[in-house]
Design an enzyme around this catalytic site. Structure first.
Site, PDB file in Angstrom:
ATOM      1  N   HIS A  21      -5.328   6.143  -1.289  1.00  0.00           N
ATOM      2  CA  HIS A  21      -6.524   5.309  -1.195  1.00  0.00           C
ATOM      3  C   HIS A  21      -6.929   5.128   0.252  1.00  0.00           C
ATOM      4  O   HIS A  21      -6.301   5.678   1.169  1.00  0.00           O
ATOM      5  CB  HIS A  21      -6.339   3.982  -1.937  1.00  0.00           C
ATOM      6  CG  HIS A  21      -5.199   3.129  -1.446  1.00  0.00           C
ATOM      7  ND1 HIS A  21      -5.216   2.498  -0.234  1.00  0.00           N
ATOM      8  CD2 HIS A  21      -4.006   2.822  -2.020  1.00  0.00           C
ATOM      9  CE1 HIS A  21      -4.093   1.824  -0.082  1.00  0.00           C
ATOM     10  NE2 HIS A  21      -3.330   2.013  -1.146  1.00  0.00           N
ATOM     11  N   HIS A  24      -4.325   4.422   3.001  1.00  0.00           N
ATOM     12  CA  HIS A  24      -3.553   5.578   3.482  1.00  0.00           C
ATOM     13  C   HIS A  24      -4.418   6.434   4.414  1.00  0.00           C
ATOM     14  O   HIS A  24      -3.952   6.934   5.432  1.00  0.00           O
ATOM     15  CB  HIS A  24      -3.073   6.443   2.314  1.00  0.00           C
ATOM     16  CG  HIS A  24      -2.269   5.692   1.288  1.00  0.00           C
ATOM     17  ND1 HIS A  24      -2.570   5.711  -0.046  1.00  0.00           N
ATOM     18  CD2 HIS A  24      -1.188   4.885   1.421  1.00  0.00           C
ATOM     19  CE1 HIS A  24      -1.689   4.964  -0.702  1.00  0.00           C
ATOM     20  NE2 HIS A  24      -0.845   4.444   0.171  1.00  0.00           N
ATOM     21  N   CYS A 129      12.759  -7.253  -4.380  1.00  0.00           N
ATOM     22  CA  CYS A 129      11.450  -6.799  -4.883  1.00  0.00           C
ATOM     23  C   CYS A 129      11.543  -5.302  -5.112  1.00  0.00           C
ATOM     24  O   CYS A 129      11.813  -4.549  -4.176  1.00  0.00           O
ATOM     25  CB  CYS A 129      10.323  -7.101  -3.902  1.00  0.00           C
ATOM     26  SG  CYS A 129       8.753  -6.324  -4.418  1.00  0.00           S
ATOM     27  N   CYS A 147       7.446 -12.419  -4.128  1.00  0.00           N
ATOM     28  CA  CYS A 147       7.337 -11.459  -3.031  1.00  0.00           C
ATOM     29  C   CYS A 147       6.122 -11.797  -2.180  1.00  0.00           C
ATOM     30  O   CYS A 147       5.023 -11.952  -2.703  1.00  0.00           O
ATOM     31  CB  CYS A 147       7.206 -10.042  -3.592  1.00  0.00           C
ATOM     32  SG  CYS A 147       6.768  -8.852  -2.313  1.00  0.00           S
ATOM     33  N   HIS A 150       3.685  -8.583  -2.722  1.00  0.00           N
ATOM     34  CA  HIS A 150       3.151  -8.263  -4.058  1.00  0.00           C
ATOM     35  C   HIS A 150       2.856  -9.489  -4.908  1.00  0.00           C
ATOM     36  O   HIS A 150       2.271  -9.369  -5.976  1.00  0.00           O
ATOM     37  CB  HIS A 150       4.115  -7.330  -4.794  1.00  0.00           C
ATOM     38  CG  HIS A 150       4.204  -5.980  -4.150  1.00  0.00           C
ATOM     39  ND1 HIS A 150       5.224  -5.623  -3.304  1.00  0.00           N
ATOM     40  CD2 HIS A 150       3.365  -4.922  -4.197  1.00  0.00           C
ATOM     41  CE1 HIS A 150       5.029  -4.384  -2.881  1.00  0.00           C
ATOM     42  NE2 HIS A 150       3.909  -3.942  -3.387  1.00  0.00           N
ATOM     43  N   LYS A 299      -5.886  -7.054   0.175  1.00  0.00           N
ATOM     44  CA  LYS A 299      -5.373  -5.764   0.599  1.00  0.00           C
ATOM     45  C   LYS A 299      -5.636  -4.776  -0.534  1.00  0.00           C
ATOM     46  O   LYS A 299      -5.450  -5.091  -1.693  1.00  0.00           O
ATOM     47  CB  LYS A 299      -3.862  -5.892   0.827  1.00  0.00           C
ATOM     48  CG  LYS A 299      -3.208  -4.585   1.194  1.00  0.00           C
ATOM     49  CD  LYS A 299      -1.691  -4.665   1.076  1.00  0.00           C
ATOM     50  CE  LYS A 299      -1.130  -3.272   1.004  1.00  0.00           C
ATOM     51  NZ  LYS A 299       0.233  -3.167   0.598  1.00  0.00           N
ATOM     52  N   LYS A 302      -2.887  -0.031  -5.160  1.00  0.00           N
ATOM     53  CA  LYS A 302      -2.898   0.421  -6.542  1.00  0.00           C
ATOM     54  C   LYS A 302      -2.464  -0.724  -7.453  1.00  0.00           C
ATOM     55  O   LYS A 302      -3.079  -0.984  -8.480  1.00  0.00           O
ATOM     56  CB  LYS A 302      -1.928   1.593  -6.649  1.00  0.00           C
ATOM     57  CG  LYS A 302      -1.748   2.123  -8.022  1.00  0.00           C
ATOM     58  CD  LYS A 302      -2.666   3.283  -8.302  1.00  0.00           C
ATOM     59  CE  LYS A 302      -2.281   3.814  -9.653  1.00  0.00           C
ATOM     60  NZ  LYS A 302      -3.077   4.528 -10.424  1.00  0.00           N
TER      61      LYS A 302
HETATM   62  N1  MSP Z   1       6.780   4.846   1.722  1.00  0.00           N
HETATM   63  C1  MSP Z   1       6.648   3.690   2.509  1.00  0.00           C
HETATM   64  C2  MSP Z   1       6.624   4.019   3.984  1.00  0.00           C
HETATM   65  C3  MSP Z   1       7.779   4.784   4.510  1.00  0.00           C
HETATM   66  S1  MSP Z   1       7.572   5.194   6.183  1.00  0.00           S
HETATM   67  C4  MSP Z   1       9.046   5.731   6.673  1.00  0.00           C
HETATM   68  C5  MSP Z   1       5.366   2.978   2.138  1.00  0.00           C
HETATM   69  N2  MSP Z   1       4.436   3.721   1.543  1.00  0.00           N
HETATM   70  S2  MSP Z   1       2.989   3.198   1.088  1.00  0.00           S
HETATM   71  O1  MSP Z   1       2.403   4.253   0.310  1.00  0.00           O
HETATM   72  O2  MSP Z   1       3.070   1.927   0.489  1.00  0.00           O
HETATM   73  O3  MSP Z   1       2.166   3.121   2.405  1.00  0.00           O
HETATM   74  C6  MSP Z   1       2.174   1.979   3.212  1.00  0.00           C
HETATM   75  C7  MSP Z   1       1.289   2.245   4.389  1.00  0.00           C
HETATM   76  O4  MSP Z   1      -0.015   2.704   3.955  1.00  0.00           O
HETATM   77  C8  MSP Z   1       0.975   1.025   5.233  1.00  0.00           C
HETATM   78  O5  MSP Z   1       1.994   0.728   6.159  1.00  0.00           O
HETATM   79  C9  MSP Z   1      -0.288   1.470   5.916  1.00  0.00           C
HETATM   80  O6  MSP Z   1       0.015   2.383   6.916  1.00  0.00           O
HETATM   81  C10 MSP Z   1      -1.017   2.150   4.772  1.00  0.00           C
HETATM   82  N3  MSP Z   1      -1.779   1.208   3.981  1.00  0.00           N
HETATM   83  C11 MSP Z   1      -1.638   0.957   2.658  1.00  0.00           C
HETATM   84  N4  MSP Z   1      -2.574   0.042   2.292  1.00  0.00           N
HETATM   85  C12 MSP Z   1      -3.308  -0.314   3.337  1.00  0.00           C
HETATM   86  C13 MSP Z   1      -4.424  -1.144   3.548  1.00  0.00           C
HETATM   87  N5  MSP Z   1      -4.984  -1.840   2.590  1.00  0.00           N
HETATM   88  N6  MSP Z   1      -4.929  -1.211   4.790  1.00  0.00           N
HETATM   89  C14 MSP Z   1      -4.410  -0.491   5.817  1.00  0.00           C
HETATM   90  N7  MSP Z   1      -3.372   0.294   5.659  1.00  0.00           N
HETATM   91  C15 MSP Z   1      -2.770   0.386   4.442  1.00  0.00           C
HETATM   92  O7  MSP Z   1       5.244   1.824   2.446  1.00  0.00           O
END
Ligand code: MSP
Length: 502
Positions: A21, A24, A129, A147, A150, A299, A302
């Protein structure tokens, strides 16, 4: 501004249990801006992104669909690869934690941590969590044992497993923070991480006994590695096998910059350096913790069901517009609202008007008044003054990943150039034969200004700026000073860079 040496930048690796999304895309774009900018400065860059494929959330999602975790990962990882490509990321490798090269290296490094005496068998009870794959400490808990991320109820879990002696690194971590004030940015995140450390570190699980979806612990194959250490290690393991027949570890480790958001601060700012120290590896130079993109105050995620599909946005506006919007709208480091309306406003007022129109006007005027040949002249002193030191300022800001501040600096110049058009009024100078020199100077200065800002904008909007630099007959995608290119060059008008929306 540090110009010497290699530059290694990473994004978090994304969980494959959901779809990619905008959040990412945001981290990916930010890291890409840094990678591209450093390449412009002639640094040898390695840019890594990828997917995190082990752990409970992935196993649970697969089970819910009646497929194996590997099948789920194989199905979803390409969606992330596609997102990364589509936003224009120039990553040098895409790691998947199910890569045999990663698994093998994780086992070697964990074995080293074990042999160095930082692993023991024990039991642990706490509030867990599943989605975070994290035991929350008492200070982290939200009201009623929920959490903080979440907002779900936590489960009381007790487990017997292998532990990493995080507590042994209390002093080393405090020293690291003291000696390297830049280790975590922005400052308020640094303080947050340091406060977590100062409250006293407790050992953390290194393995999960009940789960089978993960990397087997080398000395106890009944257990798999706790997903966070598996995932964090991607930053190191990738260098070992990203390029066939070559090991890039010595050239690129330690990383110059990890880009991530605040949700995973603790893992990166506390666990990660400690784990590296335990393995006898150097710690990264810096990490930048950005905020969340918020849609209507929440935020995007999903699990909360409020994602905005980056593909939809790019179908309509193109990847460059998305990149620009995200880097510009939200002050990097802070949380910030994004919305389709905000997007359209920036597109119209800044991309189509401020920048697109400036480019069209300048090229059209050179075409009309000077047959498309940039006149020979000196740059106007007022623009020289405005552009003075900009490469250093932008470079210094991007050294510390202050991406939106760097873009603000550049955009001030775009606006300065628009004012210069209004101040010098080339169309009036063109009416008088006697104003030929002034017209030359105005058109030369404007073309130079446009060329310099377009080079500076290249990391933010690679495709559009490529086109414009071609029209400006500028072969270099590097950076240069105002007035460094003499006149006499033929330039070309073209279609609007950012067409008006219907
Ligand atoms: N798999 C772990 C990270 C491991 S790194 C060694 C994880 N994955 S995640 O799919 O949840 O991705 C989290 C990251 O995605 C956040 O730290 C950020 O970089 C990005 N984001 C996810 N949602 C976001 C927003 N709503 N806004 C900005 N960045 C976001 O955690």
């Amino acid at each position: 501004m540090a110009d010497e040496g290699n530059y290694y930048v990473t994004t978090p690796i994304y969980y494959v249990n959901g779809a990619p999304h905008l959040g990412h895309a945001y981290s990916t774009i930010a890291a890409d801006v840094l990678a591209r900018h450093m390449r412009q400065r002639g640094r040898d860059v390695f840019f890594l992104t990828g997917t995190d494929e082990h752990g409970e959330p992935v196993a649970a999602a697969a089970e819910a669909e009646g497929i194996t975790p590997q099948e789920l990962a194989d199905r979803n990882a390409p969606a992330f690869q596609k997102m990364v490509d589509r936003v224009g990321a120039s990553n040098d490798f895409f790691i998947r934690t199910t890569d045999p090269g990663h698994i093998e290296r994780v086992q070697q490094i964990v074995q080293r941590v074990h042999d160095n005496g930082y692993v023991y068998e024990g039991s642990y009870e706490g509030w867990y969590c599943e989605r975070c794959a994290d035991f929350k400490t008492e200070v982290e808990l939200d009201e009623g044992e929920t959490c903080p991320i979440h907002k779900t109820e936590l489960v009381r879990e007790k487990e017997e497993n292998w532990f990493f002696r995080l507590s042994a690194f209390q002093e080393d971590l405090e020293k690291l923070y003291e000696e390297h004030p830049d280790f975590v940015a922005p400052d308020f995140r640094r303080n947050e991480a340091l406060a977590f450390i100062k409250q006293g570190l407790r050992d953390v699980s290194l393995s999960r006994p009940k789960l089978t979806w993960g990397i087997p612990v080398p000395w106890d194959t009944e257990q798999v590695m706790y997903v966070w250490f598996d995932a964090l290690l991607n930053y190191v393991t990738a260098l070992g096998y990203a390029r066939e027949g070559e090991d890039l570890t010595d050239a690129f480790w330690p990383a110059q910059m990890h880009v991530l958001a605040k949700d995973i601060l603790k893992f990166h700012a506390v666990y990660w350096p400690a784990f590296l120290m335990a393995a006898g590896l150097p710690v990264p130079e810096r990490m930048y913790i950005h905020g969340y993109l918020l849609l209507e105050g929440h935020k995007m995620s999903k699990s909360l069901g409020n994602t905005l599909d980056p593909d939809e946005v790019m179908d309509r506006f193109g990847a460059d517009a998305l990149r620009y919007y995200l880097m510009r709208e939200v002050s990097f480091g802070q949380d910030g609202q994004v919305s389709p309306e905000g997007f359209e406003t920036r597109y119209e007022t800044e991309l189509a008007n401020d920048y697109g129109n400036l480019a069209s006007r300048v090229l059209a005027m050179v075409d009309r008044y000077r047959d498309g040949v940039v006149p020979e002249a000196e740059p106007a002193p007022e623009l020289v003054a405005a552009f003075d030191g900009v490469l250093d300022r932008v470079g210094t800001l991007l050294d510390s990943a202050e991406i939106s501040k760097a873009l603000d600096e550049i955009w001030d110049l775009v606006r300065r150039l628009n004012r210069f058009v209004e101040e010098t009024k080339p169309w009036e100078l063109a009416k008088e034969e006697s104003s030929g020199d002034s017209l030359d100077r105005s058109l030369y200065s404007l073309t130079e200004g446009l060329r310099v800002v377009t080079q500076l904008l290249h990391p933010f909007m690679p495709t559009t700026t490529d086109r414009l630099l071609d029209q400006l007959a500028e072969p270099s995608r590097g950076l240069s000073e105002l007035g460094s290119r003499p006149g006499g060059v033929s330039v070309r008008s073209g279609d609007p860079l950012f067409p008006k929306l219907d």
